[in-house]
Design a protein around this motif. Structure first.
Motif, short mmCIF file in Angstrom:
data_model
loop_
_atom_site.label_atom_id
_atom_site.label_comp_id
_atom_site.label_asym_id
_atom_site.label_seq_id
_atom_site.Cartn_x
_atom_site.Cartn_y
_atom_site.Cartn_z
N ARG A 80 -23.90 -16.94 -12.96
CA ARG A 80 -23.03 -15.82 -12.63
C ARG A 80 -23.84 -14.58 -12.26
O ARG A 80 -23.57 -13.90 -11.26
N ASP A 81 -24.86 -14.27 -13.07
CA ASP A 81 -25.65 -13.07 -12.83
C ASP A 81 -26.42 -13.14 -11.52
O ASP A 81 -26.74 -12.11 -10.94
N GLU A 82 -26.72 -14.34 -11.05
CA GLU A 82 -27.41 -14.51 -9.78
C GLU A 82 -26.45 -14.52 -8.60
O GLU A 82 -26.88 -14.65 -7.44
N GLY A 83 -25.14 -14.44 -8.87
CA GLY A 83 -24.16 -14.41 -7.80
C GLY A 83 -23.79 -15.77 -7.25
O GLY A 83 -23.14 -15.86 -6.20
N LEU A 84 -24.16 -16.85 -7.95
CA LEU A 84 -23.85 -18.19 -7.47
C LEU A 84 -22.45 -18.63 -7.85
O LEU A 84 -21.95 -19.62 -7.32
N LEU A 85 -21.82 -17.92 -8.74
CA LEU A 85 -20.43 -18.20 -9.09
C LEU A 85 -19.83 -16.95 -9.73
O LEU A 85 -20.55 -16.02 -10.11
N ASP A 86 -18.52 -16.95 -9.82
CA ASP A 86 -17.80 -15.94 -10.58
C ASP A 86 -17.11 -16.65 -11.73
O ASP A 86 -16.62 -17.78 -11.57
N SER A 88 -14.33 -16.24 -12.91
CA SER A 88 -12.92 -16.49 -12.62
C SER A 88 -12.71 -17.60 -11.61
O SER A 88 -11.57 -17.97 -11.31
N ASP A 89 -13.79 -18.15 -11.06
CA ASP A 89 -13.67 -19.25 -10.10
C ASP A 89 -13.06 -20.47 -10.76
O ASP A 89 -13.44 -20.83 -11.89
N PRO A 90 -12.15 -21.16 -10.08
CA PRO A 90 -11.72 -22.47 -10.60
C PRO A 90 -12.87 -23.46 -10.50
O PRO A 90 -13.70 -23.37 -9.58
N LEU A 91 -12.94 -24.37 -11.42
CA LEU A 91 -14.01 -25.37 -11.41
C LEU A 91 -14.05 -26.12 -10.09
O LEU A 91 -15.12 -26.46 -9.57
N GLU A 92 -12.88 -26.36 -9.51
CA GLU A 92 -12.78 -27.14 -8.27
C GLU A 92 -13.61 -26.53 -7.13
O GLU A 92 -14.10 -27.25 -6.26
N LYS A 93 -13.79 -25.21 -7.16
CA LYS A 93 -14.54 -24.54 -6.09
C LYS A 93 -15.98 -25.03 -6.05
O LYS A 93 -16.59 -25.11 -4.96
N HIS A 94 -16.55 -25.34 -7.20
CA HIS A 94 -17.97 -25.72 -7.26
C HIS A 94 -18.19 -27.18 -7.63
O HIS A 94 -19.23 -27.74 -7.29
N LEU A 95 -17.22 -27.76 -8.32
CA LEU A 95 -17.36 -29.16 -8.77
C LEU A 95 -16.05 -29.87 -8.49
O LEU A 95 -15.23 -30.08 -9.38
N PRO A 96 -15.82 -30.25 -7.23
CA PRO A 96 -14.52 -30.82 -6.86
C PRO A 96 -14.33 -32.24 -7.38
O PRO A 96 -15.30 -32.94 -7.68
N GLY A 97 -13.06 -32.62 -7.50
CA GLY A 97 -12.74 -34.00 -7.79
C GLY A 97 -12.68 -34.39 -9.25
O GLY A 97 -12.55 -35.58 -9.56
N VAL A 106 -14.60 -19.46 -16.85
CA VAL A 106 -14.51 -18.71 -18.09
C VAL A 106 -13.61 -19.42 -19.10
O VAL A 106 -13.86 -19.38 -20.31
N GLU A 107 -12.56 -20.08 -18.62
CA GLU A 107 -11.69 -20.83 -19.53
C GLU A 107 -12.42 -22.00 -20.16
O GLU A 107 -12.23 -22.31 -21.35
N LEU A 108 -13.28 -22.66 -19.41
CA LEU A 108 -14.09 -23.74 -19.99
C LEU A 108 -15.07 -23.19 -21.01
O LEU A 108 -15.27 -23.77 -22.08
#
Length: 461
Positions: A80-86, A88-97, A106-108
Motif C-alpha cells: 500500500r505504501d508503495e502505491g501498488l494497491l489501496d 479499499s481495493d476489492p481483492l478481485e482487482k489484484h487477484l481475480p478468480g 482492508v476487510e481481509l
C-alpha cells in the motif's frame, strides 16, 4: 530509565520469574520462555525446564502460529505504501478468480471479509499443505459465511489470500518476500518458515495424566501466511519494538500506528471483553491497560506478543504444548509487573523552540454551547482540545499549513478545525466540522446556529 537487563530491580526480576514458573507448572508446559522489552530492547528473559537438555534461551525457536499474520499484514501495508494497491481495493482487482473477490483488502486484514474461519476438512493445522494445492482447496465450496464487511469473523483462509496477493504483486514466494523485506532488514535472523536448530519440539500433554504425545510438524503450504512461522523470544522482542516505533527500512511509524488502530466492527461479546482487531493486530484490555499484539497457536505450540504503548513495555511468551498456559494472560501479567514495579520516567517538559503567534491566539477556553473546552498548544506543535469536565470529545489537531487544523483521533479524526476571523482579523469563533466554538457560552453576536436570544441569560422569573 530502565534499559540494560541488569538495571531491572531484583524484586522485579523475581516477580517475572515467579509468574512464568507458575504458568509452566500449572499449565504443565514442557518448556516456556518469555522476554520483556522496554526502550526498544529486551530487558529480561526467563525460561523454565529444558529443550534438548538445556534451559531454552532467547535463541531457541518455537512455532508462533497466528503471530505470522502480523508479518503478512506488514507485507501488505508495504504494498500500500508503495502505491501498488489501496486498502479499499476489492481483492478481485489484484487477484481475480477467487470467488470472494468482492471483499476488500482492508476487510481481509481486519477479518471482516465474511470468510469462513477455517479451511474445509481435514484440519489444516495438523495436515500437510499438499492436501490444499490451490486457493479453491483453501476456500472450499462455501467460502463466505457472513455478508462481506458486516462483522468481525476471524478467518485463517483470509490470510492465505493475502499471502497469495503478496506473491502476485511481488512475483515471488511469500517466504522469500518476507525474508527480503522484513526479516533481514529488522535483523530477525532466527525467524523462518521451517525450524532451525535449536528448536523446541511440539507436544500434546494428556489432560488427565502427566504424559505427553508428540505433535506433527506440518508444512502448511498455501496456509503458511496465516500461521507457518518459527521464531524466538529474542526475535519477537525486536519485532515488538518495531511494531511500536516502526522502521523506515520496513514500515513507517505512521503505518504501524495504523496497524494498531481498530479496523473492524466487533460483536457485543467482544466489546464487553475489551477485544478489537486492527490490521493484523489484536487489541485488548487487561488490568486496565490497552494492549496490542497477537496470540498464536498450532498443535504443539502456544505464543503471544503483546505491547503496552503507554508504559513502553512489551512481553513475549512461547511454550511448546497444544494447551495449558494461557499465553496472553501470562504476557499481560509480565507487562503489568514491570509497569507497576518500575513505572516509566516521563520525558522532561521542554518549551517550544519558537512560538508561532497564530496558534497562540487560539489557545485557552472555548465553549460549544454550554460545554467548556480548553485548547492547548504542546511542544510538538499540536493543538489539543479537551473538555474541562473530563467527559466529552477530545482530540489533537495538526496544522495543515493553510491556517486550518486536522483532527488526529477520536470523534474529530480527519475533521477540520478552522479559525473564523472578523473583518479586523481577530478570531470570531472556531468552526469544527460545522460546530461553532465561542469564547463565551452562546456568545452574543457570534454566528451560533439558531441564533442567540437577544434578551440574553436570565433567571426563572
Amino acid at each position: 530509565m530502565t534499559t540494560p537487563q541488569e538495571e531491572l530491580l531484583p524484586g522485579t526480576r523475581r516477580a517475572l520469574l515467579h509468574r512464568i514458573a507458575v504458568a509452566q507448572s500449572e499449565g504443565r508446559a514442557p518448556s516456556l520462555v518469555a522476554s520483556v522489552v522496554r526502550g526498544g530492547q529486551a530487558v529480561w528473559t526467563g525460561a523454565r525446564t529444558s529443550v534438548e537438555g538445556h534451559a531454552p534461551d532467547e535463541d531457541v525457536q518455537y512455532r508462533i502460529g497466528s503471530i505470522t499474520k502480523t508479518f503478512t499484514a506488514v507485507l501488505v501495508l508495504r504494498l500500500r505504501d508503495e502505491g501498488l494497491l489501496d486498502l479499499s481495493d476489492p481483492l478481485e482487482k489484484h487477484l481475480p478468480g477467487t470467488g470472494v473477490g468482492e471483499a476488500t483488502i482492508v476487510e481481509l486484514l481486519a477479518h471482516s471479509g465474511g470468510l469462513a474461519a477455517e479451511t474445509p476438512a481435514p484440519w489444516w493445522e495438523r495436515t500437510s499443505g499438499a492436501l490444499r494445492p490451490g486457493l479453491a482447496d483453501v476456500l472450499g465450496e462455501r467460502p463466505l459465511v457472513h455478508p462481506v464487511g458486516r462483522r468481525f469473523h476471524y478467518s485463517n483462509p483470509g490470510y492465505a489470500l493475502l499471502g497469495a496477493l503478496v506473491e502476485k504483486l511481488r512475483d515471488g514466494r511469500w517466504e522469500d518476500v518476507l525474508r527480503r523485506e522484513v526479516l533481514e532488514p529488522l535483523g530477525l535472523h532466527r525467524t523462518s518458515v521451517h525450524p532451525r536448530t535449536p528448536h523446541a519440539g511440539g507436544w500434546a500433554v494428556h489432560p488427565w495424566a502427566d504424559v505427553m504425545l508428540p505433535e506433527p510438524l506440518e508444512d502448511l503450504g498455501l496456509m503458511a501466511p496465516a500461521g507457518q512461522l518459527w521464531s524466538t523470544a529474542g526475535d519477537l522482542a525486536r519485532f515488538a519494538a518495531f511494531l511500536l516505533k516502526g522502521d523506515d527500512q520496513v514500515l513507517s511509524a505512521e503505518s504501524v500506528r495504523e496497524m494498531r488502530t481498530p479496523a473492524a466492527a466487533v460483536e457485543a461479546a467482544d466489546v464487553a471483553s475489551g477485544y478489537a482487531y486492527g490490521l493484523g493486530l489484536e487489541l485488548r484490555h487487561q488490568h486496565g491497560r490497552a494492549l496490542v499484539g497477537h496470540t498464536g497457536s498450532l498443535p504443539g505450540f502456544l505464543a503471544c506478543l503483546t505491547i503496552d504503548e503507554a508504559d513502553d513495555v512489551s512481553a513475549v511468551v512461547l511454550a511448546n504444548c497444544t494447551s495449558g498456559p494461557a499465553p496472553f494472560t501470562v504476557a499481560a501479567d509480565l507487562v503489568r509487573i514491570v509497569a507497576e514495579a518500575e513505572p516509566c520516567i516521563p520525558a522532561p517538559w521542554q518549551p517550544l523552540r519558537e512560538a508561532d503567534p497564530a496558534p497562540l491566539e487560539l489557545v485557552g477556553q472555548w465553549y460549544w454551547g454550554t460545554y467548556a473546552f480548553a485548547l492547548r498548544l504542546s511542544a510538538d506543535g499540536l493543538l489539543a482540545l479537551e473538555p474541562l469536565s473530563g467527559n466529552g470529545r477530545a482530540s489533537r489537531f495538526r496544522s495543515q499549513g493553510d491556517g486550518t487544523w486536522v483532527g488526529l483521533e477520536g470523534y474529530y479524526a480527519g475533521e477540520r478545525l478552522k479559525p473564523v476571523r472578523r473583518p479586523d482579523g481577530s478570531v470570531s469563533h472556531l468552526d469544527l466540522g460545522s460546530f461553532v466554538f465561542t469564547r463565551q457560552p452562546y456568545e452574543e453576536g457570534a454566528p451560533v446556529p439558531g441564533g442567540v436570544d437577544p434578551e440574553g441569560w436570565r433567571g426563572i422569573g
